[in-house]
Design an enzyme around this catalytic site. Structure first.
Site, short mmCIF file in Angstrom:
data_model
loop_
_atom_site.label_atom_id
_atom_site.label_comp_id
_atom_site.label_asym_id
_atom_site.label_seq_id
_atom_site.Cartn_x
_atom_site.Cartn_y
_atom_site.Cartn_z
N TYR A 158 0.81 -1.22 0.00
CA TYR A 158 0.00 0.00 0.00
C TYR A 158 0.85 1.28 0.00
O TYR A 158 0.37 2.36 -0.30
CB TYR A 158 -0.85 0.01 1.27
CG TYR A 158 -2.26 0.52 1.11
CD1 TYR A 158 -3.30 -0.35 0.85
CD2 TYR A 158 -2.55 1.87 1.27
CE1 TYR A 158 -4.60 0.10 0.74
CE2 TYR A 158 -3.86 2.33 1.16
CZ TYR A 158 -4.87 1.45 0.89
OH TYR A 158 -6.16 1.90 0.79
N LYS A 228 -1.43 -13.16 5.78
CA LYS A 228 -1.37 -14.20 4.75
C LYS A 228 0.06 -14.75 4.76
O LYS A 228 0.78 -14.74 3.74
CB LYS A 228 -1.77 -13.60 3.40
CG LYS A 228 -1.93 -14.61 2.28
CD LYS A 228 -3.18 -15.44 2.37
CE LYS A 228 -3.18 -16.52 1.31
NZ LYS A 228 -4.28 -17.48 1.46
N ASP A 294 -7.65 -15.26 4.47
CA ASP A 294 -8.81 -15.76 3.71
C ASP A 294 -9.78 -16.49 4.65
O ASP A 294 -11.00 -16.28 4.58
CB ASP A 294 -8.40 -16.63 2.50
CG ASP A 294 -7.27 -17.61 2.80
OD1 ASP A 294 -6.81 -17.64 3.95
OD2 ASP A 294 -6.87 -18.34 1.88
N ASP A 318 -7.50 -2.64 4.87
CA ASP A 318 -8.38 -1.88 3.97
C ASP A 318 -9.58 -2.74 3.57
O ASP A 318 -10.74 -2.33 3.70
CB ASP A 318 -7.55 -1.48 2.74
CG ASP A 318 -8.28 -0.50 1.84
OD1 ASP A 318 -9.32 0.03 2.24
OD2 ASP A 318 -7.79 -0.25 0.72
O1 LIG Z 1 -6.59 6.70 -0.52
C1 LIG Z 1 -7.54 6.25 -1.14
O2 LIG Z 1 -7.99 6.79 -2.14
C2 LIG Z 1 -8.19 4.99 -0.69
C3 LIG Z 1 -7.86 4.64 0.72
C4 LIG Z 1 -8.76 3.62 1.32
O3 LIG Z 1 -9.52 2.94 0.69
C5 LIG Z 1 -8.70 3.43 2.75
O4 LIG Z 1 -7.77 3.92 3.41
O5 LIG Z 1 -9.58 2.74 3.29
MG LIG Z 2 -10.65 1.55 1.89
#
Ligand SMILES: O=C(O)CCC(=O)C(=O)O
Ligand SMILES: [Mg+2]
Ligand SMILES: NC(=O)C1=CN([C@@H]2O[C@H](COP(=O)(O)OP(=O)(O)OC[C@H]3O[C@@H](n4cnc5c(N)ncnc54)[C@H](OP(=O)(O)O)[C@@H]3O)[C@@H](O)[C@H]2O)C=CC1
Length: 429
Positions: A158, A228, A294, A318
């Protein structure tokens, strides 16, 4: 202090001393309105915050709001997506709140939300998920869902270390991986894009520490490390190992881990291990356990009561946030906070995004930002204002006065606009 902004002339700064926040009665709190549905939601939410503070403290406390720019509004006004002044404001005033910001898919600018978390080192994304009585839900027992997600917020795939297909960087990486790193068996067509997934011991430990501290303070039952690690051994698997290690090393008297259980089982058998765990539970210790991601995603549907505080990596967190939010009625009431528990910096924000198709329609549920404000009040120690808003929200749902997202699934509901939902809450305070 600021290049272009003018600092508010009234109000005082929140500060931190020996890990404890000093919150004045008139704190300056920077806010970002947000893109898409952000302005509708913010305008509704801020009215609820002000009314609750006024009602709870009768003028003794008051927030000095300081608008700072990010996203489309910032770009249109300054030519920058995330002006330095905005970062300075969040650094300087410690605690802030924001609406959602748009991130284009597959190109364009990188996420401003992620940039804010990285710049301010807000390492824990904390997202509580609980059921409010009467909210329509797709599952039979939504009331069994009561979890708080601690999502690592600064690392993982991320973080955005990515190289696009066809670039010199990706060609260099592919050749390095093939020639020097022994990645011979994997297909690497020229068209590959590559993302990198860094996960560190320090990053894991500070996140898991926050989750355990929270579980102890809130008298919760367990902390589950979701990973995972069978497939991504040295990132997600290491997260699990480092998580257990920090739990046993730093919280020896307060936790019992499944790693301990396994060791007792190997040495003394299953009965001894079961006894050790039930003794620990009886003594009020937090059980630190783990599950593969999962399996976790199916078990939160089939056995949600078994999960309590969740500690996980960035991308898992997320996905899990939205999945769990759906179980208790959707993303319209899914709050969150990005926190650095060491420096005291915190930016509160909803779990959902900008919901662009509803932008400017005064339609969506402001509940997630309102509940993020509740989390902010709790962080500031303004519990009375927080409690009042929760009660007002419960009452509105009970009255079936709700926005479209709940109304479409509820029998006999009165559908109200985003702003009208705020009016209903203010009336209920
Ligand atoms: O930064 C974004 O546009 C998405 C971030 C996201 O989905 C989150 O942090 O839950
Ligand atoms: Mg999100
Ligand atoms: N922290 C942040 O600022 C975040 C930003 N984003 C960004 O937001 C943009 C849009 O993302 P997208 O994937 O569409 O996800 P969104 O969360 O913005 O919207 C997806 C769906 O969720 C529902 N929803 C969202 N917000 C609300 C609300 N307040 N009340 C009721 N329902 C709501 C709507 O469902 P329905 O269609 O069923 O009515 C909506 O279509 C992207 O650019 C993304 O990067 C995404 C997540 C977090």
């Amino acid at each position: 202090m600021f290049e272009k902004y003018t600092a508010p002339t009234s109000g005082n700064k929140i500060t931190i001393e020996n890990g404890k926040l000093n919150v004045p009665n008139n704190p300056i709190i920077p806010f970002i309105e947000g893109d898409g549905t952000g302005p509708d939601i913010w305008n509704a939410s801020v009215r609820v915050f002000e009314a609750a503070v006024e009602k709870a403290y009768k003028g003794e406390k008051k927030i000095e709001w300081f608008e700072v720019l990010a996203g489309e509004k910032a770009y249109n006004q300054t030519g920058e997506w995330l002006p330095n002044d905005t970062l300075t404001a969040f650094r300087e005033y410690l605690v802030g709140i924001k609406g959602p910001l748009t991130t284009p898919v597959g190109g364009g600018i990188r996420s401003l939300n992620v940039a804010l978390r990285q710049e301010l080192d807000l390492f824990a994304c904390v997202r509580p998920v609980r059921y409010f009585n009467g909210v329509p839900s797709p599952v039979k027992h939504p009331e069994l869902v009561d979890m708080t997600i601690f999502r690592e917020n600064s690392e993982d795939i991320y973080a955005g270390i990515e190289y696009s297909e066809g670039t010199d960087e990706v060609k260099k990486l592919i050749s390095f991986l093939r020639e020097e790193m022994g990645a011979k068996k994997i297909r690497f067509p020229e068209t590959s894009g590559i993302g990198i997934k860094p996960v560190s011991k320090e990053g894991t430990e500070r996140l898991v520490r926050s989750a355990i501290d929270f579980a102890i303070a809130q008298k919760r039952k367990s902390v589950t490390l979701v990973h995972k690690g069978n497939i991504m051994k040295f990132t997600e698997g290491a997260f699990k190992n480092w998580g257990y290690e920090v739990a046993e090393r730093e919280y020896a008297d307060q936790v019992f881990t499944w790693a301990q259980y396994d060791r007792i089982k190997a040495e003394q058998g299953t009965d001894a291990a079961n006894k050790a765990q039930s003794d620990a539970e009886a003594a009020g210790k937090i059980i630190v356990k783990d599950v593969i991601a999962d399996a976790f995603l199916q078990q939160i549907l089939t056995r949600p009561a078994e999960y309590d505080v969740i500690a996980t990596l960035n991308l898992n967190g997320d996905y899990i946030s939205d999945a769990l939010a759906a179980q208790v009625g959707g993303i319209g009431i899914a709050p969150g906070a990005n926190i650095n528990y060491v420096t005291g910096h915190a930016v509160f924000e909803a779990t959902h995004g900008t919901a662009p198709k509803y932008a400017g329609l005064d339609k969506v549920n402001p509940g997630s930002v309102i509940l993020s404000g509740v989390m902010m009040f709790e962080f500031l120690g303004w519990q009375e204002a927080a409690d009042m808003i929760i009660k007002a929200l419960e009452k509105a749902i009970d009255q079936k006065t709700v926005t479209y997202d709940f109304a479409r699934l509820m029998e006999g509901a009165t559908e109200v606009k985003c702003s009208e939902f705020a009016d209903a809450l203010i009336k209920n305070l």
